[in-house]
Design a protein around this motif. Structure first.
Motif, short mmCIF file in Angstrom:
data_model
loop_
_atom_site.label_atom_id
_atom_site.label_comp_id
_atom_site.label_asym_id
_atom_site.label_seq_id
_atom_site.Cartn_x
_atom_site.Cartn_y
_atom_site.Cartn_z
N GLU A 41 0.82 -1.21 0.00
CA GLU A 41 0.00 0.00 0.00
C GLU A 41 0.85 1.26 0.00
O GLU A 41 0.40 2.33 -0.42
N ARG A 42 2.08 1.13 0.45
CA ARG A 42 3.01 2.26 0.48
C ARG A 42 3.98 2.22 -0.70
O ARG A 42 4.99 2.92 -0.71
N GLY A 43 3.67 1.35 -1.68
CA GLY A 43 4.49 1.30 -2.89
C GLY A 43 5.74 0.48 -2.77
O GLY A 43 6.63 0.59 -3.62
N VAL A 44 5.84 -0.36 -1.74
CA VAL A 44 7.03 -1.19 -1.54
C VAL A 44 6.72 -2.62 -1.96
O VAL A 44 5.82 -3.26 -1.38
N GLU A 45 7.40 -3.14 -2.93
CA GLU A 45 7.16 -4.50 -3.41
C GLU A 45 8.16 -5.45 -2.75
O GLU A 45 9.26 -5.67 -3.23
N ALA A 46 7.73 -6.00 -1.63
CA ALA A 46 8.53 -6.98 -0.89
C ALA A 46 7.62 -8.16 -0.57
O ALA A 46 6.57 -7.98 0.04
N SER A 47 7.99 -9.35 -0.95
CA SER A 47 7.15 -10.52 -0.74
C SER A 47 7.12 -10.91 0.73
O SER A 47 7.98 -10.51 1.52
N TYR A 48 6.13 -11.71 1.08
CA TYR A 48 6.04 -12.17 2.47
C TYR A 48 7.23 -13.04 2.84
O TYR A 48 7.64 -13.08 4.01
N GLU A 49 7.83 -13.73 1.87
CA GLU A 49 9.03 -14.51 2.16
C GLU A 49 10.20 -13.59 2.49
O GLU A 49 11.04 -13.92 3.34
N THR A 50 10.25 -12.45 1.83
CA THR A 50 11.29 -11.47 2.17
C THR A 50 11.09 -10.95 3.58
O THR A 50 12.06 -10.82 4.35
N VAL A 51 9.85 -10.65 3.93
CA VAL A 51 9.55 -10.20 5.29
C VAL A 51 9.93 -11.27 6.31
O VAL A 51 10.49 -10.97 7.37
N ARG A 52 9.64 -12.52 5.98
CA ARG A 52 9.99 -13.62 6.87
C ARG A 52 11.50 -13.67 7.11
O ARG A 52 11.97 -13.85 8.24
N ARG A 53 12.26 -13.51 6.03
CA ARG A 53 13.72 -13.54 6.16
C ARG A 53 14.22 -12.38 6.99
O ARG A 53 15.14 -12.53 7.81
N TRP A 54 13.64 -11.18 6.80
CA TRP A 54 14.04 -10.02 7.60
C TRP A 54 13.79 -10.28 9.09
O TRP A 54 14.64 -9.97 9.93
N CYS A 55 12.61 -10.82 9.40
CA CYS A 55 12.28 -11.06 10.80
C CYS A 55 13.20 -12.11 11.41
O CYS A 55 13.65 -11.97 12.55
N ARG A 56 13.47 -13.14 10.65
CA ARG A 56 14.35 -14.20 11.15
C ARG A 56 15.77 -13.67 11.39
O ARG A 56 16.43 -14.04 12.36
N LYS A 57 16.21 -12.79 10.51
CA LYS A 57 17.60 -12.32 10.58
C LYS A 57 17.79 -11.15 11.54
O LYS A 57 18.82 -11.08 12.23
N PHE A 58 16.81 -10.23 11.59
CA PHE A 58 17.05 -8.98 12.30
C PHE A 58 16.21 -8.76 13.56
O PHE A 58 16.50 -7.84 14.32
N ALA A 59 15.17 -9.56 13.80
CA ALA A 59 14.28 -9.29 14.93
C ALA A 59 15.03 -9.28 16.26
O ALA A 59 14.82 -8.39 17.09
N GLN A 60 15.91 -10.25 16.46
CA GLN A 60 16.63 -10.31 17.72
C GLN A 60 17.61 -9.14 17.86
O GLN A 60 17.79 -8.59 18.95
N THR A 61 18.21 -8.73 16.75
CA THR A 61 19.12 -7.58 16.78
C THR A 61 18.38 -6.32 17.23
O THR A 61 18.84 -5.59 18.12
#
Length: 209
Positions: A41-61
């Motif tokens: 909705e904000r014009g960002v084309e990022a798949s849910y798999e990309t979001v999953r990878r971001w959360c897995r990699k950076f959430a704890q940081t």
């Protein structure tokens, strides 16, 4: 010492956008697809798999940075434990919050005895490096035995009616648990909950700088 993942390094999306996506997922009971739609909705084309990878990699940081920047907790701590199912097996989520409801620490264990309570007290005190003035728990005898061993000089109040703050702090976890249709892995659940706790204590975005 292992270096924390760095969002600006070798990622085509801005670090601020990655932090925002991770914040959305952990602060609200959203799925990865929900976050994908909000970004679209904000014009960002990022798949849910990309979001999953971001959360897995950076959430704890990001969660670690939130913990480091939070103010010193109130000197009255509320401790509580609640059962959770992990791959169909019952475990216990131990949680400590201060009087303002800020999550201090969590620990997932398979037992609800004195040994488990002692382990939680040690983890809590090691991570915070503070000693509370008062500890409030329910009437589980394991708390009294562990407290007498670890922090004998601290006042201990045991009452189901005084511990509403700790009990209410489990609500975001229950919402997330329903959204995820239960936790499926003994490894995944503690990792997710360790990162999830700090996000439920703050309504602000994560400053990754």
């Amino acid at each position: 010492m292992r270096r924390e993942p760095d969002p600006p390094y070798r990622h085509r999306f801005p670090a601020e956008l990655i932090a925002h996506a991770v914040w959305l997922y952990h602060t609200f009971p959203l799925s990865f697809r929900d976050v994908e739609l909000l970004l679209a909705e904000r014009g960002v084309e990022a798949s849910y798999e990309t979001v999953r990878r971001w959360c897995r990699k950076f959430a704890q940081t990001f969660a670690n940075r939130l913990r480091r920047r939070r103010p010193r907790p109130n000197d009255r701590w509320h401790l509580d434990e609640v059962f959770i199912k992990i791959n169909g097996v019952q475990h216990y989520l131990w949680r400590a919050v201060d009087q303002e409801g800020v999550v201090l620490d969590i620990l997932v264990q398979s037992r609800r005895n004195t040994k488990a309570a002692t382990r939680f007290f040690k983890k809590l005190l090691t991570g915070l490096r503070y000693v509370p003035r008062v500890v409030v728990t329910d009437k589980l005898k394991s708390y009294a035995a562990a407290k007498a061993k670890i922090i004998p000089g601290v006042e201990h109040r045991q009452s189901r009616y005084l511990n509403n703050r700790a009990e209410k702090s489990h609500q975001p976890t229950r919402q997330r648990e329903r959204r995820m249709k239960r936790f499926t892995s003994p490894r995944q659940a503690p990792q997710f909950l360790a990162a999830h706790g700090p996000y439920t204590s703050t309504s602000t975005h994560v400053d990754i700088a």
